[in-house]
Write a protein that holds these residues in place. Structure first.
Motif, PDB file in Angstrom:
ATOM      1  N   ILE C 143       0.837  -1.203   0.000  1.00  0.00           N
ATOM      2  CA  ILE C 143       0.000   0.000   0.000  1.00  0.00           C
ATOM      3  C   ILE C 143       0.865   1.244   0.000  1.00  0.00           C
ATOM      4  O   ILE C 143       1.760   1.387   0.830  1.00  0.00           O
ATOM      5  N   GLN C 145       0.201   4.984   0.779  1.00  0.00           N
ATOM      6  CA  GLN C 145      -0.852   5.790   1.406  1.00  0.00           C
ATOM      7  C   GLN C 145      -0.398   7.251   1.402  1.00  0.00           C
ATOM      8  O   GLN C 145       0.695   7.560   1.873  1.00  0.00           O
ATOM      9  N   ILE C 165      -5.891   0.762   7.815  1.00  0.00           N
ATOM     10  CA  ILE C 165      -4.564   0.151   7.688  1.00  0.00           C
ATOM     11  C   ILE C 165      -4.386  -0.902   8.785  1.00  0.00           C
ATOM     12  O   ILE C 165      -3.890  -2.013   8.541  1.00  0.00           O
ATOM     13  N   VAL C 179       3.437  -1.249   3.863  1.00  0.00           N
ATOM     14  CA  VAL C 179       2.656  -0.006   3.837  1.00  0.00           C
ATOM     15  C   VAL C 179       3.632   1.162   3.924  1.00  0.00           C
ATOM     16  O   VAL C 179       4.469   1.196   4.828  1.00  0.00           O
ATOM     17  N   VAL C 202       5.023  -0.205   9.857  1.00  0.00           N
ATOM     18  CA  VAL C 202       4.570   0.668   8.780  1.00  0.00           C
ATOM     19  C   VAL C 202       5.605   1.772   8.545  1.00  0.00           C
ATOM     20  O   VAL C 202       6.143   2.329   9.498  1.00  0.00           O
TER      21      VAL C 202
END
Lengths: 312, 312, 312, 312, 312, 312
Positions: C143, C145, C165, C179, C202
Motif C-alpha cells: 500500500i 498511502q 490500515i 505499507v 509501517v
C-alpha cells in the motif's frame, strides 16, 4: 463534579491524548505559561482579534502533543494556561496598563518559564515588553518580529497596533538595531515608515530576501544581529499570505506560506527565547477556520522546538 | 467642494500616502494610463468580471506606492486613471468596437505612455491589440500571455473570451510565433486547441516547464522568441491556482502560486513593454477579496518594475 | 431519447471533448473502472464524503482528457464509470460487506483493468483491499498511502475511518512493512499511533522528509520498500493543506500543496498499480468547490500518467 | 445500459417517488412541457441565471410530487422536460431569435400543453410571448408579472432584461392594460419608469397594496383586469425579499416572503394559464442554495394548483 | 476634471436617476443633512460598524429617489452628504467629543434641516443628543429607540454602545419617561437592565406587544407618551431578525422582519422629527450585503415619509 | 482552581447574568435536566447534528435568563446540564441502546424534573420515548411533533432519522392517534408516507392549516386530541424555513418563520410536559450561526413558558 454512571460524560473523545487533555491550569513551575489578551481596540482597521484566545483554545481538541514532521513528543513539556487578562471596554490606555501589570505578575510568579501570549492586536506587544524590561531592567532585549508591517507609526493616533516597535524603541526599552523584522513584502508600508526603520536602525528582511537566503540562514543571520540578553519573539499572523490566512484584519497576497512560518518558528524555537506572542488573528472573518488553525499550528511548532532544545 | 471645518472630512486616513492619494486623474503626460473596461458579456462561462475595474479601484486605500521586497519607491511614477470605456449592454460586437476606438484615442492622446487596461473578460485583448496595430501599422507586435488557457477557439460562437489570440493571429495583426503563453496546466485545453497552437506556431510554456526552467530564465526565453517592435502583455488571472484566486469564472487547481505571478511580472516589467492588460477577475465570486487583492498586487508589482527600469 | 429539432438540446457545450463526453458507461474491457462509494458513516468526525462521487462526476464538464503540463492526450484511454455501490443507511458492518462484494464483482468482471474507487470516507479502503486479497489470495499486496493520518487506530469504536490500515495489517492481508505512508505532518497523530506504526513496521515518510528527499526520490524510495506483487494506492485528500483543501472533515494547515500531490501521483501513476482510491472529500463544507476540483485534478493526473506508461 | 448485479446502482435513493423519478422526457401529450433557457447575456447586471435550468433539475432529488399543505397528489400530472434551447454565446439578437423559434416549435408540437419555461434572465419573456402571439395571432394575451421591477426600459441598450414588457407593448403583442405587475416595492424603479407604466397603462400593484388587499383578492382583481384569451405568467424571483432569495442579480430588501409568492402561484395556478416562466435566479451567488430551492418550490406549487384545477 | 471624448466615462449607468446622482454635497439649505460617523471602538462586542458609512454610500447606485409602495417621488427632497467626522484611532472619550462638536457645527450650520447620522456603534447617540441639547438648551427632547437592547448599562466599562440612553437620562438631557424603546425581544437584556428601565421610567414596548397593537397604533402610542419639543429617533439595526440582518455585531433570532421596521419608519417619518441615526451595521460580517441594503432601505423609507409630510 | 490576582480571569464578561452563569451542573433536584446526544449517524442525509450540543452550549454567553417579550424572569428556574451520552462511533444499534439506558438513568435519578434533550438527529426520539415508556409502563404517552417531515418511514434502511414515529407506533409505545405533527409543508413527504400517516391515524396539521387556525387554537386543538398521561414534545428544527434555518441537513423553503415556532413553544410550554427534544441542527452548514441561535431561542422560550406556568 458529581459522579456519573459511565455512559454519561461531558465530552466525546477518540481516545488520543489531545492538547485539551494535556494542557495544565494550575502548574506552579511550568515550562511555559500561556496568557490570553482578548483585546482588539487599538487596531487601526476593524478587528475581531479579541476573539482569538478562546478560538485558539477551541482548537485543542484536534491537536495532539506530538509533532510528526520531526517525531517530537512534547507531552513531557508543561504548558500552563493561566487565563485571560481583565481589560477595560473603552479605555485603551488603561487596558494597556492592565496588560503590563498582568505580565509583571506572570514574570514574577513564573520566573523560570517561557512566557507565551495569545493576542489580541499588535498593540499588546509594547506593554508586554515594557513589563519584561521592568522585571529585568539591566538586561538588553532583542526582538524577532515576523510581520508584513513595520509597526513603526507615530503616536498621533495613540498607541495603535501600528506603533508597538516605535514605542519600545523611543522609550529605549529596545534598541532599534536590536529589532529584526522578517517577512515584510508588497505595498503595505509607506515610504515614511521605511525611513523610520532606517532612522531607528531596525533591520528589515523582506520576504523575498528571506527566500533567497533560506530559512535556516535567515534565522542565523537574525540572531547574529541580536547581541542581547533576552529575546522576545512577536508573530503577527498577517505575515502569512491571504490564501493561508484570510482571517486577519489586513490580509494581503504575496505573504509567507504557512510552512515557511512553521519552519521559521521551528528554527527560532530551538534557541533561548524569553517570551513570544501571536497577534492579529481575527476568527470572525476567517474562512474554514484556517487562520485560527494555522496560528495554533505555528504555536505548537514553536513549543515542539522548545522541547527538542530541552531534550538536547 | 465647499470648505469644511477640520473635524469634518470625507475619508478616514492613517496618514500614509496611499495609491488613492497618489493616483492621477488629469495628467497629460503620465508614465502610464489606466483604462477600465467593465465588460464580461463575451465570457463563455458566467462572469462578473465587469465589476473588476471598480473593485480594483477600491483596493487603493490599502496599497502604497512603495514596494518593500525590492525597496522601490514608485511614488515618482505618474499613473493616470482615465476612466472606463462606455459600452453597449447587449451588443457585443458594438462594445468591442467601442473598446477599440477608446484604445485608439488613448494611444493617440497619451503617445508616450505605457497603456494599462483593467478588464473585463479576455475578449477585450483583441480590440486593444487591434487598436495598437492600427496606431502602429508598420510595427510588429509580440504577445506575452500568462494564462491557463490558449484562447485559440474558433469563432463559431462569436468573439468570446476564448478567441482573442486566434482573432489576432488570423487577422495577421500578430504572428502566431510572436505569441508566448506561459502558465497553461492541467486539463483545461482540449486536444483541438493544442493542435491549433501548433498550427499557428504559438509558443506554449506549460507551468511545469516554467518551474523547471526558473522564472528569470523563462522570461528571458520568452523574450528571445519575440523578435518584434512592440510587446503587449496580457495577464489572465485564472492562471493562478484556485487556492490563491477563487474569484475567476473558471478557477482551477494546479495553477501558479501568486508569488510566481508576481515574480514573472517583476521580470517582465523591467523590459520595454508597450501595453498590458489584466482580465477575468470576478469580484462577485471572490473569497475574502483575495483574488481582487492579488490582481492589484500583480498590477503594482509590474508598475514597480517599470519604475526600477526607469531609474536605471 | 426522442429526436428533437437541432435548436433543442440537453446541455450547452463549448465544442471541446470534455471528460463527460469521453467517459464510458458500458465498456466491457476498459483500461480502468471507476466505482463510486457514497459512504461516510464510519467517519469519526462529521462528514459529507458520501456526496463526493456525484460531486466528482459534476466536474466532468470542465475537464478534458488532455494533460497540458506533460502534453499527454489520454483520450485513447478507456475509463468506465460502473456506478455506485448500494449501501445500507445505518448498518456500517453491512455496508462494508456490500462494498467488499461489489469490489469482488468488479475485479472478476473487469479482470484486466485498473480499479479506481471514489469514496467515501477512509474506512472503505479495508473492504476494497480485502476483496483484492480474496481475488488474489497468493499475491502479496503493498500500500502506498498519501495521508495526514496513520489510520492505525484500534477497533474499540468499530471499523472507523481511522482504522483501515490496522484492519489490513492485523488480518495479515497486508504486511505492516508493505505499507508506506507519505505526507503525515503536524500534530494529528497521537504518540500511541506512532507507537502502533513502529509496532507494525509501517513506513512513515513525514511531509518534511518528503520535501527534503524530493518527490521523484520519495516515490522511488517508497517503491523500493515494497517487494510485493500488487500495489494499492490510497489517497486521503486531507493530506493537502487546508488552504488548498478546506473541504475535508479534518482539514489541517501544514499539509501538501496540491501541486506536490499531483507530482506524486504523476510519478506513482507511471508504475504498475492495481488499484487506487480517493477518499475523505466533503463537498458540503468546501469553499469555491476547490477541494472537489483538486481531487478530480489528482485523479486525472494519475490517469494521464497511466496513459503515458501505456504509450511507452 | 448494461445489466448490473443488484448491489451496483447509479444513484442512492430513499425509496420515495421523487420528482427525478416522476419527470418525463419523452411524453408526446404531456400536461405541461418544461423548456430550459440557459441565457443571461441580456442582463443589465452581472448574472449567472444561465446556470439555473440545471440547478433547478438538481433539486429534483429532494422534492416529491405531493403537496402536503393542500394534500394534493400531482403524480398523475405529466410534466415533460424537453431540454434546453441551443443559444449563441455572444450574439444576443440571434439567441433571442433561437428562443422564439424553439417556443414556436414547442407550441406546435405540444399544442394542448401548458408551456413552462425555466430561465435565464428576464429578457427571455419577450421572445416567448412573441412566439405565443405568432402561434395564436387572433388571440389576445394578458400578462401576470410578479416582479420587483417594471421591465419597461427603452431599447437604447438593446433588448435587456429591463425591457421585455416594453417590447411586447410597443410591438402591440400585448396591450399595456393587459399587463398586471404584482409586487413592485421600494426604490428600484426610477420615476421615468413609473411614467412609462402610466403611459402604457400597465397595472402596478405594489407589494404594500397586495398585502392590504390580501392575496386571493389581489389575484381576483388582477384577473378581473385581464379581459383576454390567453394568460402568460412571468415570475421574476427577484420579487422575493433578499432574506429569502439572495441568489438573484439584484436582490433587494422589502420584497415578498416566499410563502406569499407560493400563495400567489397557488391561486393563479388554479386558473386557465397558457404559459409561465421563472427567471433571474442566479445559483452562483446563492446562499445555502435557498433561492434555487425557493424557485423550485414556487414552480411545483403552481403545478400542484394546476393538478387541483384538473381534478375539479 | 478634464474633458473627455464621449466614449470614455467614469461610471457605467443604466440611465435612471439614482441616489448617487441625486445626492448633494454642497447644498447650504438642504432638507436634510447626512453625517457619517465611522466609529466602532466603543462596541462591547467586536464590530466593523465603522465601515458602514462608506458601505451605505456604495448602495447609492442601486437605489432611486422614488418609493414605489407609496408612489412617492422624493427627488425634490434635498439631501446633503456633509462627510464623515474626523475621529481618534484609540481615544474613545476624545472621539466622542469630536462627534459632539461636529454635531454642534452641523446644527448651527444647517439650522433648518433634519439631521441624519450614519453610524457607527450605538455609543454615538449620546454625544449627538448632547449636542442637540446644547444647541437647544430650553427644549425638551424625546427619543424613539428601535432596538433589541435597552442600552441602559452603567459606566463601569466606560461609555460603551450599551450605555447611551443611560448617559442621556443620568445627565438629565432626556427624561427617562421621554424614551420609548420599540422592539426589544428575547433573552438579550438582563434582569438588572429591566430594573434600570423601570427605575428611569423608560418605556419598553417589546416586539410581541408591538405586533399585537399594530404598527400604526404603536407609533401613535409612542408619540402620545412623548410630550416634548424635539424628537430624536435612533435605529439600531440589530432590532431586526438575524435572518434579515446577519450583519450586526450581536445578531439575534426573534427580531423584527425588515418590512415591520420599514413600516415603523414610514409612520414615524411622517411626523416632526429633529434628528435620526442608524447604528450597529457591520458590513464585514454581512451575508450577501443584505443588512447594508436593509439599513439603506430603512433610511430612504424615512426620507420618503418626510417628503410625503412636506407635500401634505 | 488556584487563586489568581484580580486582573487575571478566565472569561471576559459584561457583568450580566448570562445563561452560562446560571446553568447548573450538579443540582440533584432541578426543575429540568438537559442531556446532550451528539449523534448524527442515523441521518439519511449527511449531517453534522452531532456538533449541536456543544454549539448550543457556546450560545450561553449571549443569552440571559430573562424573556423580555413576556417579561418573565426565569432565573429561579433550575436547569441542570448533566452532560452528553457516551456513544459508539460506528454501531448505530448500540448507540441507540446507550441513549435509551442514559434516558432511563436520567428519569430515575431526576424523577421530578422535566427532561430536555439536545440532539442529534431525529432518530434519538425513539429510544428516548422508549425509555419513558419503560419507566412509566402504565402511562399513555402523546407526542407533539413540530416537523417538516412525518418520520414514518419503514425500517428497510434501519432505524434512521426518518423512522422514529413509526418505531414508537409499531411498538405500541405511542398510539398513532396520540401523535400530532404540526408544520409539514411543501413537497417533502411522499404519498406513501401520507398513506402511512393515515394508516396509523397520526394527526397531520400542515403549516397552512396552522396559519389559518392561529397558533393558540392550533395548540389547543392538538392538546384536545391527546387524551394521554404524559406528553413528549419533539422539535425538528427543519420545520423552519431555510431563510431562518439554513443549518439543517434538509433545509426547505416554505417552512415556519422562527417567531411562529417560538409562539408555538410558548403556548406548549405553559402546559404539563414530561419531556422535550430539539433535533437536526447542523452547525457545520449554518450561515452566521443563525440556526444554532434560533434553536437556542426556541429552547429558552419553552423554559420561560415553564417558569410562567410554575409561577401561576
Amino acid at each position: 463534579m458529581i459522579v456519573r454512571p459511565s455512559f454519561l460524560w461531558q465530552q466525546q473523545t477518540d481516545g488520543d491524548l489531545k492538547i485539551k487533555d494535556w494542557i495544565r491550569y494550575d502548574d506552579d513551575t511550568p515550562h511555559a505559561t500561556m496568557l490570553g489578551i482578548p483585546f482588539a481596540r487599538a487596531s487601526i482597521s476593524a478587528s475581531g482579534a479579541s476573539e482569538f484566545p478562546n478560538a485558539f483554545r477551541r482548537t485543542w481538541d484536534s491537536f495532539t502533543p506530538y509533532y510528526v514532521d520531526e517525531m517530537i513528543d512534547f507531552s513531557p513539556y508543561r504548558l500552563c494556561d493561566i487565563g485571560d487578562v481583565l481589560l477595560h471596554a473603552t479605555d485603551v490606555t488603561k487596558s494597556h496598563a492592565m496588560m503590563e501589570e498582568a505580565m509583571m505578575y506572570v514574570i514574577e510568579r513564573y520566573d523560570k518559564s517561557l512566557y507565551t501570549t495569545i493576542g489580541g492586536d499588535h498593540s499588546i506587544t509594547a506593554p508586554l515588553v515594557r513589563a519584561l524590561k521592568r522585571a529585568h531592567p539591566t538586561k538588553t532585549i532583542g526582538i524577532i518580529q515576523l510581520d508584513t508591517h513595520f509597526d513603526l507609526r507615530d503616536f498621533s493616533q495613540g498607541r495603535t497596533n501600528g506603533t508597538p516597535i516605535r514605542q519600545l524603541v523611543e522609550e529605549d526599552i529596545v534598541k532599534g538595531r536590536h529589532v529584526v523584522n522578517i517577512g515584510p513584502h508588497g505595498f503595505y508600508n509607506a515610504k515614511s515608515l521605511i525611513e523610520a526603520a532606517q532612522h531607528y536602525g531596525v533591520h528589515i528582511i523582506p520576504l523575498k530576501q528571506m527566500r533567497s537566503l533560506g530559512i535556516k540562514q535567515t534565522v542565523a543571520h537574525a540572531f547574529s544581529l541580536l547581541d542581547v540578553d533576552l529575546i522576545y519573539v512577536t508573530v503577527d499572523i498577517d505575515v502569512l499570505d491571504i490564501a493561508y490566512a484570510p482571517g486577519v484584519p489586513a490580509a494581503t497576497p504575496g505573504g509567507m506560506r504557512s510552512n515557511e512560518l512553521f519552519s521559521l518558528l521551528f528554527e527560532i524555537g530551538q534557541r533561548d527565547i524569553t517570551a513570544i506572542d501571536f497577534v492579529c488573528i481575527d476568527p470572525l472573518r476567517d474562512v474554514a477556520n484556517m487562520t485560527v488553525k494555522a496560528a495554533a499550528y505555528a504555536y505548537f511548532t514553536f513549543i515542539a522546538a522548545q522541547q527538542k532544545r530541552d531534550m538536547e
